[in-house]
Design a protein around this motif. Sequence first.
Motif, PDB file in Angstrom:
ATOM      1  N   ALA B 103     -33.467   7.632 -24.666  1.00 17.46           N
ATOM      2  CA  ALA B 103     -32.109   7.437 -24.190  1.00 17.46           C
ATOM      3  C   ALA B 103     -31.057   7.810 -25.212  1.00 17.46           C
ATOM      4  O   ALA B 103     -31.244   7.631 -26.409  1.00 17.46           O
ATOM      5  N   ALA B 104     -29.942   8.319 -24.703  1.00 14.20           N
ATOM      6  CA  ALA B 104     -28.765   8.591 -25.525  1.00 14.20           C
ATOM      7  C   ALA B 104     -27.565   8.028 -24.775  1.00 14.20           C
ATOM      8  O   ALA B 104     -26.644   8.744 -24.406  1.00 14.20           O
ATOM      9  N   THR B 105     -27.621   6.752 -24.491  1.00  9.48           N
ATOM     10  CA  THR B 105     -26.561   6.084 -23.750  1.00  9.48           C
ATOM     11  C   THR B 105     -26.184   4.841 -24.545  1.00  9.48           C
ATOM     12  O   THR B 105     -27.069   4.118 -25.001  1.00  9.48           O
ATOM     13  N   GLY B 106     -24.905   4.602 -24.723  1.00 11.55           N
ATOM     14  CA  GLY B 106     -24.441   3.573 -25.643  1.00 11.55           C
ATOM     15  C   GLY B 106     -25.081   2.214 -25.497  1.00 11.55           C
ATOM     16  O   GLY B 106     -25.395   1.554 -26.476  1.00 11.55           O
ATOM     17  N   TYR B 107     -25.295   1.785 -24.252  1.00 10.71           N
ATOM     18  CA  TYR B 107     -25.802   0.431 -24.048  1.00 10.71           C
ATOM     19  C   TYR B 107     -27.299   0.402 -23.729  1.00 10.71           C
ATOM     20  O   TYR B 107     -27.811  -0.563 -23.162  1.00 10.71           O
ATOM     21  N   GLN B 347     -25.119  -3.957 -14.533  1.00 10.93           N
ATOM     22  CA  GLN B 347     -23.781  -3.363 -14.589  1.00 10.93           C
ATOM     23  C   GLN B 347     -22.876  -4.130 -15.562  1.00 10.93           C
ATOM     24  O   GLN B 347     -22.008  -3.556 -16.213  1.00 10.93           O
ATOM     25  N   GLN B 348     -23.129  -5.443 -15.638  1.00  9.05           N
ATOM     26  CA  GLN B 348     -22.378  -6.257 -16.584  1.00  9.05           C
ATOM     27  C   GLN B 348     -22.698  -5.837 -18.018  1.00  9.05           C
ATOM     28  O   GLN B 348     -21.824  -5.692 -18.860  1.00  9.05           O
ATOM     29  N   ILE B 349     -23.996  -5.612 -18.268  1.00 10.59           N
ATOM     30  CA  ILE B 349     -24.414  -5.159 -19.604  1.00 10.59           C
ATOM     31  C   ILE B 349     -23.760  -3.814 -19.923  1.00 10.59           C
ATOM     32  O   ILE B 349     -23.239  -3.597 -21.012  1.00 10.59           O
ATOM     33  N   ALA B 350     -23.762  -2.932 -18.915  1.00 14.04           N
ATOM     34  CA  ALA B 350     -23.179  -1.603 -19.121  1.00 14.04           C
ATOM     35  C   ALA B 350     -21.709  -1.706 -19.508  1.00 14.04           C
ATOM     36  O   ALA B 350     -21.217  -0.948 -20.338  1.00 14.04           O
ATOM     37  N   ALA B 351     -21.014  -2.675 -18.904  1.00 14.13           N
ATOM     38  CA  ALA B 351     -19.580  -2.799 -19.174  1.00 14.13           C
ATOM     39  C   ALA B 351     -19.303  -3.491 -20.509  1.00 14.13           C
ATOM     40  O   ALA B 351     -18.255  -3.272 -21.111  1.00 14.13           O
ATOM     41  N   ASP B 352     -20.254  -4.307 -20.949  1.00 10.96           N
ATOM     42  CA  ASP B 352     -19.978  -5.142 -22.130  1.00 10.96           C
ATOM     43  C   ASP B 352     -20.518  -4.599 -23.438  1.00 10.96           C
ATOM     44  O   ASP B 352     -19.950  -4.848 -24.500  1.00 10.96           O
ATOM     45  N   GLU B 353     -21.631  -3.924 -23.398  1.00 15.39           N
ATOM     46  CA  GLU B 353     -22.415  -3.752 -24.617  1.00 15.39           C
ATOM     47  C   GLU B 353     -22.126  -2.482 -25.417  1.00 15.39           C
ATOM     48  O   GLU B 353     -22.761  -2.240 -26.422  1.00 15.39           O
ATOM     49  N   ALA B 354     -21.221  -1.641 -24.940  1.00 15.46           N
ATOM     50  CA  ALA B 354     -20.908  -0.449 -25.738  1.00 15.46           C
ATOM     51  C   ALA B 354     -19.414  -0.205 -25.688  1.00 15.46           C
ATOM     52  O   ALA B 354     -18.940   0.854 -25.293  1.00 15.46           O
ATOM     53  N   ARG B 355     -18.657  -1.227 -26.126  1.00 16.06           N
ATOM     54  CA  ARG B 355     -17.198  -1.139 -26.034  1.00 16.06           C
ATOM     55  C   ARG B 355     -16.620  -0.106 -26.995  1.00 16.06           C
ATOM     56  O   ARG B 355     -15.436   0.193 -26.933  1.00 16.06           O
ATOM     57  N   ASP B 356     -17.441   0.391 -27.915  1.00 15.62           N
ATOM     58  CA  ASP B 356     -16.928   1.457 -28.776  1.00 15.62           C
ATOM     59  C   ASP B 356     -17.194   2.838 -28.168  1.00 15.62           C
ATOM     60  O   ASP B 356     -17.020   3.849 -28.815  1.00 15.62           O
ATOM     61  N   GLY B 357     -17.625   2.903 -26.924  1.00 10.39           N
ATOM     62  CA  GLY B 357     -17.875   4.207 -26.309  1.00 10.39           C
ATOM     63  C   GLY B 357     -18.269   4.109 -24.835  1.00 10.39           C
ATOM     64  O   GLY B 357     -17.432   3.978 -23.949  1.00 10.39           O
ATOM     65  N   ASP B 358     -19.556   4.117 -24.572  1.00 11.06           N
ATOM     66  CA  ASP B 358     -20.055   4.327 -23.214  1.00 11.06           C
ATOM     67  C   ASP B 358     -19.729   3.229 -22.193  1.00 11.06           C
ATOM     68  O   ASP B 358     -19.902   3.433 -20.993  1.00 11.06           O
ATOM     69  N   SER B 359     -19.275   2.065 -22.659  1.00 11.17           N
ATOM     70  CA  SER B 359     -18.871   1.061 -21.672  1.00 11.17           C
ATOM     71  C   SER B 359     -17.620   1.509 -20.907  1.00 11.17           C
ATOM     72  O   SER B 359     -17.336   1.008 -19.829  1.00 11.17           O
TER      73      SER B 359
END
Lengths: 599, 407
Positions: B103-107, B347-359
């Motif tokens: 994977a190359a996705t922020g979260y 989806q919650q994890i996706a929104a929360d866990e990479a606030r410096d980019g992919d979120s």
Amino acid sequence: MVHGQHRSVATSYLPLDLERTDQARHTGAWSALRRAPRLLWPALWVVFGLLLLLPTASFLLLAFSPAAFGQGSEWLTLSPFLAALSGPTLRGLIDSFGVACATAALSLTLACGLAWLVQRTTLRAKAFWNLLIWALMLMPSYLSVVGWESLMEPKGVLDRLGLDAAGLHQLFFGPLGIVWVLATKGLPFAFLAVSAGMLGLGQQFEDAARVHGAGPWASIRMVLPIIAPALWSGAAIVFAEGMSDFGVASTLAAASHFPVATYTLYRAVGSIPIRFPVASAVGWFLILAVGLALIVQYRALNGRSFSIINGRTRPVAPRQLGLLGQLAAQMAVGGLFLVALGVPLLGAVSASLLGDFSGGFNLHSLTLATYQRVLSTPSLLSPVLLSARMGAISASAAIVLGVLLARILSRRQSSVSGRTADLLLLGAVALPSIVLGAGYIFAYNLNVLASIGLQLYGTLFLLGMAYAAACLPHTARLLVGPISQIQGSLLEAARVHGSGEAAAWTSTVLPLLTRALLWAWLYTFGHIVFELPISELLYPAGQQPLPVAVVKRLESYDFAGGSAMLLLTAMAMLAMIGLVLAVFKRLTPRGWQLQQKSA
Amino acid sequence: MKLASLIPSHPNSTSLGTGLALGASILLAACGSAATPAPTAPAASASTAATSSSVPASARPSADAGSASKPAASASTAAAASAGASAAAQAKPAAPVPLTLYAATGYDDAMAKAFQTATGIPVNLVADSTGPLLAKIQAEKNNPQWSMVWIDGAEAIAALDQQGMLLRGYTPNVDWSAQGKSLLPKNQSYFPMHVTVVGVLFYDSKNLSSPPATWQDLLKPEWKNMVGMNNPSISGPTYPFVAGVMDQMGGEDQGKAYFKQLKSNGLQVFNKNKDTLHAMDIGQIKMSAVQSSAGYAILDKNPTLKAVYPSKVVLLPNVMAIDGKAPAQVQAEAKQFAEFALSPKGQQIAADEARDGDSWHWPVLNGGKALPGMPDINSIPAAAVDPYVWGPKEDEINQWFTDNIVP
């Protein structure tokens, strides 16, 4: 060199821990040891084969036979070569060759001056300069590029200081900048090689020249050929490094219109359509270039023998530098390091500080809190620890193998296997490490191996093997200089005086080598800790090594975190080097440090 | 231990010479001390997932996908929700086998951990940039080690599909938005996890008041020397942007002509998102055409930064695909992972866990909401490119771009 002789020396290289004792003498173990040489060298070739040859050959096979590893449908073809000899790839090859030649020449010139000042004069603060050489070696080439860039870019540091850097910027983003960065990167290598030559060069040669009325220049002309093996060794490795460097290729060369071979190779592998066969063909040409360089080297050395440390080597009387001389020398060395190391570092650091004044958003803000975060977050700290551990283990393995290989290489005048090893090893240096990384996947991710339970790919063991293999060529070449200068007569003398083979080795060869071994280990360790492509391709899932973790941080825009990890590691490594050197000074017998006085 | 057995530790092996033995033993030590055990499955076993009800995911309300107010779903409900019908049917009795996620996705890391906690299925993560991940997948072709790949951009994934390497005929059973559906390929060989856009122009409102509205506007003299973008040869998400603009201009040739005009109007090219944004920071350019997630992460902390969407920007789907050669159980678990990541909890994890980019993305599910401060995706003039058409041209176009547009 007769074969039998060769063998007896080989035996003497063996045991450190198998001291010959009366009990052991008549046991099976000892007699097995006596027979060992016959098995040792073939076994060694098997090890090298598995570490380097098999993976590299697997990768190179793809240029002829893409179907071999599922990378195409053809079993025998030359089309990848045609693809490699067209357009940007061809241009990359030509550019790379030119860059590597220029880099080697520049690096060697600088190294000769530096080594002479450090080894042969009363230059002050040698310990400090030595440390800077290591700092230079450890600095990743891309960091150097970033530093120069932030200095010279429009609105960069120089610009803000009111200096017009536009012309310099233009100059730097082209062949000149590439050669400069690569030459400074290669400088420590060339320096170590040349220093090794100069260390071994007894005073008697210079004395002889002077006695016969030669001036300083004539002395230099006489001395240079004597240390020629060291010079060639240094030039060859800088040349090969220049061919294979990726840090500069991916930044400077990619941003300017100056494609180099490594970059085209990397693009063939890293962007779609992924074309391993074309990358493989580029690899062949890189090896060909190194082959040409080696032919030149053999011609130049012309089969002469260059062992120069013998029982009669006299200690060197360093040239006394007067006040003016000292001043000039300090300024020269200081100036060199300022431009090679200071300026890029200054650029990188000052850019991050100036960012605050630009009034905009600051991407690079590095505060103490960032370091604290790295040290207290397990997911950020564990890659640092893993890489340090892998580095230590693989560097040790590479050193042991490197000594053995260097011995083969130092016999190259007389042995075919030596020449073969030389070509293979230098070829391995010239191939960017992504080739080895991918080669490891091809060679060790086979269905056949998996079916017998040997799924090596995806284990730390294989990663460690690849690290050792990637460093082995460098390590061995670093050691060739010191080892080739030790004449067999030293050992024979020790034997005549009643030493056993092992004792002869430990009392004569080891002391002469310890320092070189120490430096080689430290370099290898540093190289492994920052090795990116191999880490990326081979790291086991869930166990990120440092370089991958840093890239990941940078990719997700955590520049501060990524930089903090890098800087922390670099600082820890410099501290470790200082510590190891201090321990070495304290623990080793005084006689072993004899050489250190002159260094 | 399996590794240790590779090198014979036979007493006679010392007779090969200490040097060799020493080298071998160091490597042996490497595997002995450095090889840490593979992560063991948490106590929650597969049976939790397998026996739990297989409510069709489409029946679930997913309106709360993006809302931060909902407390996180408990592990058991998440497991229940994530167990898709097919997965539950196939994975019944077997103990979980580890998934290997490239994977190359922020979260990705956070998602893998949450999935493992929820289902007991261990996930071994290989997290890296897209290039090396693709190189690995390609090199492993004869003996794939990955179970799922999860990256930005469908072009590379389509290239893998064209080599027959992906599992076809599967789409996660979730409530796709219209846009999400539009990004699903006909042969169902991959699926989107979220979208970002490329080509959005970020600018500092202190320096610029009325930004351009279309790509044609950028050719006007008033924008001369003001625009910067990334180099598609170096920055992964930039090729889809170049391809997208070419597509909108009517084809490759027209697109090349457009970029040449843009260059003569002073377009500047930098390596990656961060470099282009940095050039704007130092005043070298006034506008950065970059990936939305990169810009919004910075905009969050710098309110004077604004985004404008010239007509049209390019949709960049973040996609996942499953190894077509993987054993059935691995494929079933991989499907479970995909549906977990698209569940409310995921989806919650996706929104929360990479606030410096992919979120900073837009969800692809009905009712999914982007983070505050981002516009409604439906209000943005955006189009995706056909990865099967533009993917194969990537190398050639990038080379052309380097030769002709990069200064």
